[in-house]
Design an enzyme around this catalytic site. Structure first.
Site, mmCIF file in Angstrom:
data_model
loop_
_atom_site.group_PDB
_atom_site.id
_atom_site.type_symbol
_atom_site.label_atom_id
_atom_site.label_comp_id
_atom_site.label_asym_id
_atom_site.label_seq_id
_atom_site.Cartn_x
_atom_site.Cartn_y
_atom_site.Cartn_z
ATOM 1 N N ASP A 106 0.839 -1.206 0.000
ATOM 2 C CA ASP A 106 0.000 0.000 0.000
ATOM 3 C C ASP A 106 0.872 1.252 0.000
ATOM 4 O O ASP A 106 0.535 2.244 -0.655
ATOM 5 C CB ASP A 106 -0.884 0.028 1.257
ATOM 6 C CG ASP A 106 -1.889 -1.097 1.269
ATOM 7 O OD1 ASP A 106 -2.389 -1.448 0.189
ATOM 8 O OD2 ASP A 106 -2.170 -1.631 2.358
ATOM 9 N N ASP B 149 -3.077 15.529 21.010
ATOM 10 C CA ASP B 149 -1.939 15.452 20.080
ATOM 11 C C ASP B 149 -2.295 15.965 18.690
ATOM 12 O O ASP B 149 -1.441 16.471 17.969
ATOM 13 C CB ASP B 149 -1.455 13.998 19.951
ATOM 14 C CG ASP B 149 -0.592 13.575 21.131
ATOM 15 O OD1 ASP B 149 -0.472 14.388 22.077
ATOM 16 O OD2 ASP B 149 -0.054 12.455 21.115
#
Ligand code: NAP
Length: 268
Positions: A51, A154
């Protein structure tokens, strides 16, 4: 397949190079024209690797419009459709039109810098917005015209359906069937305390709504925009708007392809 123009791309792995050599010989004997780069008249792009290689090819050639088929010599191979030992079957199926095209929608972030200039970033899997890796990111988040929350944590990941099985899934996001037209907004390590309140689960957005992010800078004015693992650094961004892009990736899928069988075979 006389004069069918096929762009063959592969990563550096030995198995990929070997598959490429064999495939190119077979395609040339069918009369195909092999190229190293796609152009406006390319009929098919073949990406050999995992991928990651397919994502690299898509970004390197700026989301090409030609259909793409992946040969899996990588680890996972979620986008990939063919095994290297199935090359003859693949050529036969392609030649005789025994395939379907899976259209994958993409996600885009429009970043407005402090000078008012706009920068567009497109992702097939996802766009991630985060601040400095050292400090907490604080973002004011709106959906459409409505202010929703002040996020602290985050960062925020916005996944396309195709990317729902990638980083989004590791963050606890849901797997989305790629036939659905929606974006998934998944928080990365959200803080939910008496000091900071953020949503802790994913939000699903329909195609006509966009997500607005205005960074609230405290200790640092860096913003990172990460699309499919590729990072761009900005300073003092004034706002970011995330929604669907008009770029679409077409993947070739052969008889027997079923998204949920793929999920089962890769994850369970
Ligand atoms: P990478 O090493 O190229 O990819 C990391 C893993 O994600 C590989 O196993 C890759 O498959 C797999 N993958 C990529 N797209 C996928 C998809 N749509 N569905 C399921 N699995 C998929 O990593 P990278 O260069 O940093 O970034 C590429 C992608 O990796 C990003 O778009 C992101 O979604 C994902 N990623 C995941 C995490 C995490 O899960 N914690 C962290 C960073 C990035 P192959 O083995 O076939 O290449």
């Amino acid at each position: 397949m006389e004069n069918v123009k096929i762009c063959v791309l592969s990563n550096e792995m030995q198995a990929s190079q070997k598959a490429r050599e064999t495939l190119e010989k077979k395609l040339e004997s069918e009369g195909c024209i092999i190229t190293q780069e796609p152009s406006s008249d390319t009929d098919l792009i073949i990406s050999i690797g995992g991928d990651g290689s397919t994502l690299d090819a898509i970004h390197r050639f700026n989301f090409p419009t030609a259909p793409i088929v992946g040969i899996n010599t990588g680890h996972l191979g979620f986008f990939q459709e063919i095994h290297p030992e199935e090359l003859d079957q693949f050529i036969f199926n392609f030649k005789t039109g025994h395939y379907q095209t899976q259209e994958l929608i993409t996600v885009q972030a429009v970043v407005t810098g402090s000078d008012g200039r706009e920068h567009v970033h497109t992702g097939l899997n996802e766009v991630i917005i985060r601040g400095s890796h050292t400090y907490t990111s604080h973002f004011n988040i709106s959906i459409g015209d409505s202010f929703i929350e002040r996020f602290s944590g985050d960062g925020i990941l916005i996944a396309s359906p195709a990317g729902s099985t990638a980083y989004n899934y590791s963050l606890g996001g849901s797997i989305v069937d790629p036939r659905l037209r929606l974006l998934q907004v998944t928080p990365i390590a959200p803080m939910n305390t008496t000091a900071y309140r953020s949503f802790t689960s994913s939000i699903l957005l329909p195609s006509d709504l966009s997500l607005g992010i205005v960074p609230d800078y405290r200790k640092d004015d860096t913003t990172f925009i990460i699309t499919d693992g590729m990072e761009t650094t900005y300073k003092n961004v004034s706002n970011i708007r995330i929604g669907f892009s008009d770029k679409v990736i077409k993947l070739i899928r052969f008889e027997g392809y079923d998204f949920w069988n793929k999920v089962k075979s890769k994850f369970l």
